[in-house]
Design a protein around this motif. Structure first.
Motif, PDB file in Angstrom:
ATOM      1  N   GLN A  28      62.808  -0.968  17.100  1.00  0.00           N
ATOM      2  CA  GLN A  28      61.653  -1.236  17.964  1.00  0.00           C
ATOM      3  C   GLN A  28      62.068  -2.053  19.178  1.00  0.00           C
ATOM      4  OE1 GLN A  28      58.325  -0.037  17.556  1.00  0.00           O
ATOM      5  NE2 GLN A  28      58.231  -0.801  19.658  1.00  0.00           N
ATOM      6  N   PHE A  67      56.008   2.408  18.524  1.00  0.00           N
ATOM      7  CA  PHE A  67      54.869   1.718  19.129  1.00  0.00           C
ATOM      8  C   PHE A  67      55.258   1.384  20.559  1.00  0.00           C
ATOM      9  CE2 PHE A  67      52.313  -2.057  20.073  1.00  0.00           C
ATOM     10  CZ  PHE A  67      51.062  -1.617  19.679  1.00  0.00           C
ATOM     11  N   ASN A  68      54.403   1.759  21.519  1.00  0.00           N
ATOM     12  CA  ASN A  68      54.731   1.501  22.920  1.00  0.00           C
ATOM     13  C   ASN A  68      53.464   1.161  23.709  1.00  0.00           C
ATOM     14  OD1 ASN A  68      53.474   3.970  23.781  1.00  0.00           O
ATOM     15  ND2 ASN A  68      55.314   5.081  23.181  1.00  0.00           N
ATOM     16  N   THR A  69      53.625   1.026  25.016  1.00  0.00           N
ATOM     17  CA  THR A  69      52.498   0.603  25.859  1.00  0.00           C
ATOM     18  C   THR A  69      51.332   1.602  25.843  1.00  0.00           C
ATOM     19  OG1 THR A  69      53.579   1.553  27.808  1.00  0.00           O
ATOM     20  CG2 THR A  69      53.934  -0.791  27.385  1.00  0.00           C
ATOM     21  N   ASP A  70      51.610   2.865  25.510  1.00  0.00           N
ATOM     22  CA  ASP A  70      50.512   3.841  25.409  1.00  0.00           C
ATOM     23  C   ASP A  70      49.485   3.413  24.352  1.00  0.00           C
ATOM     24  OD1 ASP A  70      51.778   5.393  27.309  1.00  0.00           O
ATOM     25  OD2 ASP A  70      52.648   6.778  25.838  1.00  0.00           O
ATOM     26  N   HIS A  71      49.951   2.676  23.348  1.00  0.00           N
ATOM     27  CA  HIS A  71      49.059   2.244  22.281  1.00  0.00           C
ATOM     28  C   HIS A  71      48.126   1.109  22.690  1.00  0.00           C
ATOM     29  CE1 HIS A  71      52.371   4.224  20.022  1.00  0.00           C
ATOM     30  NE2 HIS A  71      51.336   4.729  19.378  1.00  0.00           N
ATOM     31  N   ILE A  72      48.434   0.424  23.760  1.00  0.00           N
ATOM     32  CA  ILE A  72      47.614  -0.718  24.156  1.00  0.00           C
ATOM     33  C   ILE A  72      46.956  -0.534  25.515  1.00  0.00           C
ATOM     34  CG2 ILE A  72      48.888  -2.349  22.721  1.00  0.00           C
ATOM     35  CD1 ILE A  72      50.369  -3.290  25.250  1.00  0.00           C
ATOM     36  N   GLN A  73      47.031   0.666  26.071  1.00  0.00           N
ATOM     37  CA  GLN A  73      46.384   0.952  27.357  1.00  0.00           C
ATOM     38  C   GLN A  73      44.864   0.846  27.219  1.00  0.00           C
ATOM     39  OE1 GLN A  73      47.936   1.271  30.281  1.00  0.00           O
ATOM     40  NE2 GLN A  73      49.847   0.995  29.191  1.00  0.00           N
ATOM     41  N   ARG A 133      43.072  -1.824  27.260  1.00  0.00           N
ATOM     42  CA  ARG A 133      42.612  -3.051  26.578  1.00  0.00           C
ATOM     43  C   ARG A 133      42.186  -4.063  27.586  1.00  0.00           C
ATOM     44  NH1 ARG A 133      45.380  -5.667  22.028  1.00  0.00           N
ATOM     45  NH2 ARG A 133      43.397  -6.568  22.253  1.00  0.00           N
ATOM     46  N   GLY A 170      57.820   8.131  16.899  1.00  0.00           N
ATOM     47  CA  GLY A 170      56.500   7.511  16.905  1.00  0.00           C
ATOM     48  C   GLY A 170      56.526   6.031  17.198  1.00  0.00           C
ATOM     49  N   GLU A 212      61.879  -0.886  23.224  1.00  0.00           N
ATOM     50  CA  GLU A 212      61.177  -1.639  24.268  1.00  0.00           C
ATOM     51  C   GLU A 212      61.880  -1.481  25.615  1.00  0.00           C
ATOM     52  OE1 GLU A 212      58.352  -4.434  25.882  1.00  0.00           O
ATOM     53  OE2 GLU A 212      58.344  -3.297  24.019  1.00  0.00           O
TER      54      GLU A 212
END
Length: 130
Positions: free
Chosen positions: A88, A122-128, A130, A120, A92
Motif C-alpha cells: 500500500q 485503496f487510492n484517492t478515487d475512494h475518497i473523492q 468528501r 484493488g 501511494e
C-alpha cells in the motif's frame, strides 16, 4: 549504481538482531535518483520498520513523491515480496505498471508490477467527493 546493487548494499546495514532476517530495498524515483532503506527491528516487535518504508521515507525526505521501479532483496530460499502494508505504501507513490523486482542473495529474481502485487489498492478515487 543499479537498484540491485543499492538494495544489496543497504541490506548489510539492516538492524535485525531478533529475526536475523535482513532486507534491503531500493527505489528509483521519477527523477532517476535511487533511494534505499533496510529493515530496522525493535524489541517491541510492531514498532519495527520495513526496508521499503525506509526507502520511501528517504525519497519523500528528499522532496520526491513518484517512484518508477522497486528492488527488494533478502536472504531467503525464494524471492520475498513486500508485506501488505508496504504494498500500500508503494502504491501511494507508484502507478500500477511500476515493476517490483524481488531478489534473493543467491541471484533468484521475480518481477511483478505494483498492480499485480496489490490489485484493488485503496487510492484517492475512494475518497473523492468528501
Amino acid at each position: 549504481m543499479s537498484l540491485k546493487q543499492a538494495a544489496t548494499a543497504v541490506r548489510e546495514n539492516a538492524h535485525a538482531p531478533y529475526s536475523n532476517f535482513k532486507v534491503g530495498a531500493a527505489i528509483r524515483a521519477g527523477s532517476g535518483t535511487i533511494y534505499s532503506g533496510c529493515n530496522v527491528e525493535n524489541v517491541a516487535y510492531p514498532e519495527g520498520t520495513c526496508a521499503e518504508a525506509g526507502a520511501i521515507a528517504a525519497m519523500v525526505a528528499a522532496g520526491e513523491t513518484e517512484l518508477d521501479e522497486v528492488y527488494v532483496i533478502a536472504d531467503a530460499p525464494m524471492p520475498v515480496s513486500p508485506c501488505g502494508g508496504c504494498r500500500q505504501k508503494l502504491a501511494e507513490f507508484g502507478a500500477d505498471h511500476v515493476p517490483v523486482i524481488m531478489g534473493t542473495v543467491d541471484g533468484q529474481e521475480q518481477v511483478m508490477t505494483l498492480g499485480e502485487l496489490l490489485p484493488g489498492a485503496f487510492n484517492t478515487d475512494h475518497i473523492q467527493g468528501r
